[in-house]
Design a protein around this motif. Structure first.
Motif, PDB file in Angstrom:
ATOM      1  N   VAL A  60      -6.985  -4.076  -6.352  1.00  0.00           N
ATOM      2  CA  VAL A  60      -6.680  -3.219  -7.521  1.00  0.00           C
ATOM      3  C   VAL A  60      -7.481  -3.690  -8.726  1.00  0.00           C
ATOM      4  O   VAL A  60      -8.038  -2.889  -9.486  1.00  0.00           O
ATOM      5  CB  VAL A  60      -5.168  -3.251  -7.826  1.00  0.00           C
ATOM      6  N   GLU A  63      -3.598  -7.252  -4.484  1.00  0.00           N
ATOM      7  CA  GLU A  63      -3.717  -7.093  -5.943  1.00  0.00           C
ATOM      8  C   GLU A  63      -5.172  -7.258  -6.378  1.00  0.00           C
ATOM      9  O   GLU A  63      -5.660  -6.557  -7.279  1.00  0.00           O
ATOM     10  CB  GLU A  63      -2.848  -8.123  -6.676  1.00  0.00           C
ATOM     11  N   TYR A 115       0.859  -1.213   0.000  1.00  0.00           N
ATOM     12  CA  TYR A 115       0.000   0.000   0.000  1.00  0.00           C
ATOM     13  C   TYR A 115       0.882   1.245   0.000  1.00  0.00           C
ATOM     14  O   TYR A 115       0.688   2.173  -0.787  1.00  0.00           O
ATOM     15  CB  TYR A 115      -0.929   0.011   1.222  1.00  0.00           C
ATOM     16  N   GLU A 150       2.804  -0.694 -12.472  1.00  0.00           N
ATOM     17  CA  GLU A 150       3.749  -0.366 -11.382  1.00  0.00           C
ATOM     18  C   GLU A 150       3.480  -1.249 -10.162  1.00  0.00           C
ATOM     19  O   GLU A 150       4.394  -1.786  -9.537  1.00  0.00           O
ATOM     20  CB  GLU A 150       3.550   1.099 -10.958  1.00  0.00           C
ATOM     21  N   PHE A 151       2.182  -1.385  -9.853  1.00  0.00           N
ATOM     22  CA  PHE A 151       1.781  -2.169  -8.665  1.00  0.00           C
ATOM     23  C   PHE A 151       2.324  -3.594  -8.775  1.00  0.00           C
ATOM     24  O   PHE A 151       2.922  -4.120  -7.834  1.00  0.00           O
ATOM     25  CB  PHE A 151       0.253  -2.198  -8.552  1.00  0.00           C
ATOM     26  N   SER A 162       2.981   6.083  -6.162  1.00  0.00           N
ATOM     27  CA  SER A 162       2.891   6.075  -7.632  1.00  0.00           C
ATOM     28  C   SER A 162       2.499   7.445  -8.187  1.00  0.00           C
ATOM     29  O   SER A 162       1.661   8.149  -7.625  1.00  0.00           O
ATOM     30  CB  SER A 162       1.846   5.036  -8.074  1.00  0.00           C
ATOM     31  N   LYS A 196       6.076  -3.859  -8.104  1.00  0.00           N
ATOM     32  CA  LYS A 196       6.401  -3.689  -6.663  1.00  0.00           C
ATOM     33  C   LYS A 196       5.964  -4.924  -5.874  1.00  0.00           C
ATOM     34  O   LYS A 196       6.659  -5.389  -4.966  1.00  0.00           O
ATOM     35  CB  LYS A 196       5.713  -2.425  -6.133  1.00  0.00           C
ATOM     36  N   LYS A 197       4.827  -5.482  -6.275  1.00  0.00           N
ATOM     37  CA  LYS A 197       4.326  -6.680  -5.588  1.00  0.00           C
ATOM     38  C   LYS A 197       5.294  -7.845  -5.779  1.00  0.00           C
ATOM     39  O   LYS A 197       5.676  -8.535  -4.821  1.00  0.00           O
ATOM     40  CB  LYS A 197       2.953  -7.049  -6.143  1.00  0.00           C
ATOM     41  N   ALA A 227       2.445   1.641  -3.345  1.00  0.00           N
ATOM     42  CA  ALA A 227       1.446   2.026  -4.368  1.00  0.00           C
ATOM     43  C   ALA A 227       1.075   3.502  -4.217  1.00  0.00           C
ATOM     44  O   ALA A 227       0.881   4.218  -5.215  1.00  0.00           O
ATOM     45  CB  ALA A 227       0.197   1.159  -4.227  1.00  0.00           C
ATOM     46  N   LEU A 229      -6.449   3.551  -3.839  1.00  0.00           N
ATOM     47  CA  LEU A 229      -5.482   3.587  -2.729  1.00  0.00           C
ATOM     48  C   LEU A 229      -6.195   3.521  -1.380  1.00  0.00           C
ATOM     49  O   LEU A 229      -5.777   2.819  -0.469  1.00  0.00           O
ATOM     50  CB  LEU A 229      -4.629   4.859  -2.822  1.00  0.00           C
ATOM     51  N   PHE A 254      -0.767   2.569 -13.361  1.00  0.00           N
ATOM     52  CA  PHE A 254      -0.752   2.316 -11.905  1.00  0.00           C
ATOM     53  C   PHE A 254      -0.647   0.819 -11.640  1.00  0.00           C
ATOM     54  O   PHE A 254       0.148   0.360 -10.830  1.00  0.00           O
ATOM     55  CB  PHE A 254      -2.032   2.880 -11.282  1.00  0.00           C
ATOM     56  N   TYR A 255      -1.441   0.022 -12.395  1.00  0.00           N
ATOM     57  CA  TYR A 255      -1.468  -1.434 -12.163  1.00  0.00           C
ATOM     58  C   TYR A 255      -0.136  -2.072 -12.564  1.00  0.00           C
ATOM     59  O   TYR A 255       0.380  -2.945 -11.873  1.00  0.00           O
ATOM     60  CB  TYR A 255      -2.621  -2.064 -12.931  1.00  0.00           C
TER      61      TYR A 255
END
Ligand SMILES: CSC[C@H]1O[C@H](OP(=O)(O)O)[C@H](O)[C@@H]1O
Length: 368
Positions: free
Chosen positions: A114, A111, A68, A85-86, A74, A89-90, A71, A126, A82-83
């Protein structure tokens, strides 16, 4: 000044104002209670890998808050960006440790938020992510308390309980899993006698379990890993409660190294072994224990006396027998200079001494 009590600290928390992950640095315990704040991806990754935050449930909560926080950094102005990037990072956070399923379970759950909220603006996604992470932590507390209630039904006041590694409050958000019955029991006057295995090489039992139980007023005795047999042989242990990192569909359970040794010894002494497992740690997609990836860690954790400060809380009770007795049922044979004695040893050892006496007689006659 009132001595700090480790039980008054949150194992893992989110500073909502600063969007920072706040944890106890468990590598400093029990000598020093140091709270650290993490914001960068690598800081969070390192904290999990270096066991600054550890224990399957706590890792899951830390990862949920961690993803979180990342995210929220971002600058993506579309959902797709955004997804993407998410996901990166995940995957990065997920690479920190392989065995505890809670890490991937929590990240997958975040996830899913999202994916489910793709129609919303990023800011609202977020907000949903933060709520999901907070719910994962709230669930952890409820689940551990429920495990405590069920665990308590398996033992009685005054029982001896052995535990391995740390599946305590320091491995979760509160109560612990293996320690949940102990803490609930303490609240209700059960007065358990707990034996905490030190748990080499990282000493989670000595440094963490003995520390938190002692801090909670629980009757805890620290023992070396090679002493669990001795205390069970003496009848001091009525049950073993341990945590888990991943339970396979057939019940095979990955937990801290040494757990299977405790279980083998407990089997010999007919002491029940209970795995205290939040369902978030049960992986029905993994068929058997053979399919669980077991983390391997640096040799220095074994070869170096890496722990420079206290290895256990000051004043903790210690049981330190220099020897123990291996029961004959566990012995395949006793190898002597007159052959190998096999069970039943009352008979076979007498045979050995008969051979010895005959040999002495022969040698004596030979000299006359
Ligand atoms: C509540 S179960 C915690 C579980 O995690 C520990 O491993 P580590 O200290 O390496 O994170 C240990 O296996 C515990 O049983």
């Amino acid at each position: 000044m009132q001595k700090e009590n480790i039980m008054d600290y949150d194992t893992v928390a989110l500073d909502e104002e600063k969007n920072e992950l706040v944890i106890i640095d468990q590598t400093k315990l029990p000598g020093k209670i140091e709270i650290i704040r993490l914001k960068e991806a690598k800081e969070i990754w390192d904290a999990i890998y270096l066991l600054k935050v550890r224990g399957a449930p706590a890792i899951g909560v830390a990862a949920a808050y961690g993803i979180y926080i990342l995210a929220a950094e971002s600058s993506a102005d579309t959902y797709e960006a955004f997804y993407e990037e998410f996901k990166k990072k995940k995957e990065y956070l997920n690479s920190s440790r392989p065995t505890a399923v809670n890490l991937s379970w929590a990240l997958n759950r975040m996830e899913q938020v999202v994916l489910d909220k793709k129609e919303l603006p990023v800011a609202e996604i977020l907000a949903c992510l933060k709520e999901e992470a907070k719910e994962i932590q709230a669930e952890d507390i409820r689940v551990c308390k429920a495990i405590g209630e069920y665990g308590l039904s398996l033992v009685k006041p005054g029982d001896g309980i052995l535990t391995h590694c740390n599946a305590g409050q320091l491995a979760t958000s509160k109560y612990g899993t293996a320690t949940a019955p102990i803490y609930l029991g303490e609240e209700r006057g059960y007065h358990f006698r707990v034996f905490a295995d030190e748990t080499r090489p990282l000493l989670q039992g000595a440094r963490l379990t003995a520390f938190e139980l002692q801090s909670s007023g629980v009757d805890v005795t620290l023992i070396c890993d090679n002493m669990s047999s001795s205390v069970m042989q003496k009848g001091w242990v009525n049950a073993v409660f341990v945590g888990c990192d991943r339970v396979a569909a057939n019940g095979d359970t990955a937990n801290k190294i040494g757990t299977s040794v405790v279980a083998a010894v407990a089997d010999h002494y007919k002491v029940p072994v209970y795995i205290c497992a939040p369902t978030s740690t049960i992986d029905m997609d993994t068929k058997t224990g053979a399919d669980i990836k077991i983390e391997e860690r640096p040799a220095e954790e074994v070869t170096e006396m890496w722990y420079k400060e206290r290895m256990a809380p000051e004043g903790v009770k210690v049981y330190n027998p220099a020897f123990d007795v291996t029961d004959h049922e566990l012995i395949a044979g006793i190898v002597t200079e007159y052959g190998v004695a096999r069970a039943p040893y009352e008979t076979s050892l007498k045979e050995i001494f008969k051979k010895k006496e005959e040999d002495i007689r022969r040698k004596k006659n030979g000299r006359q």
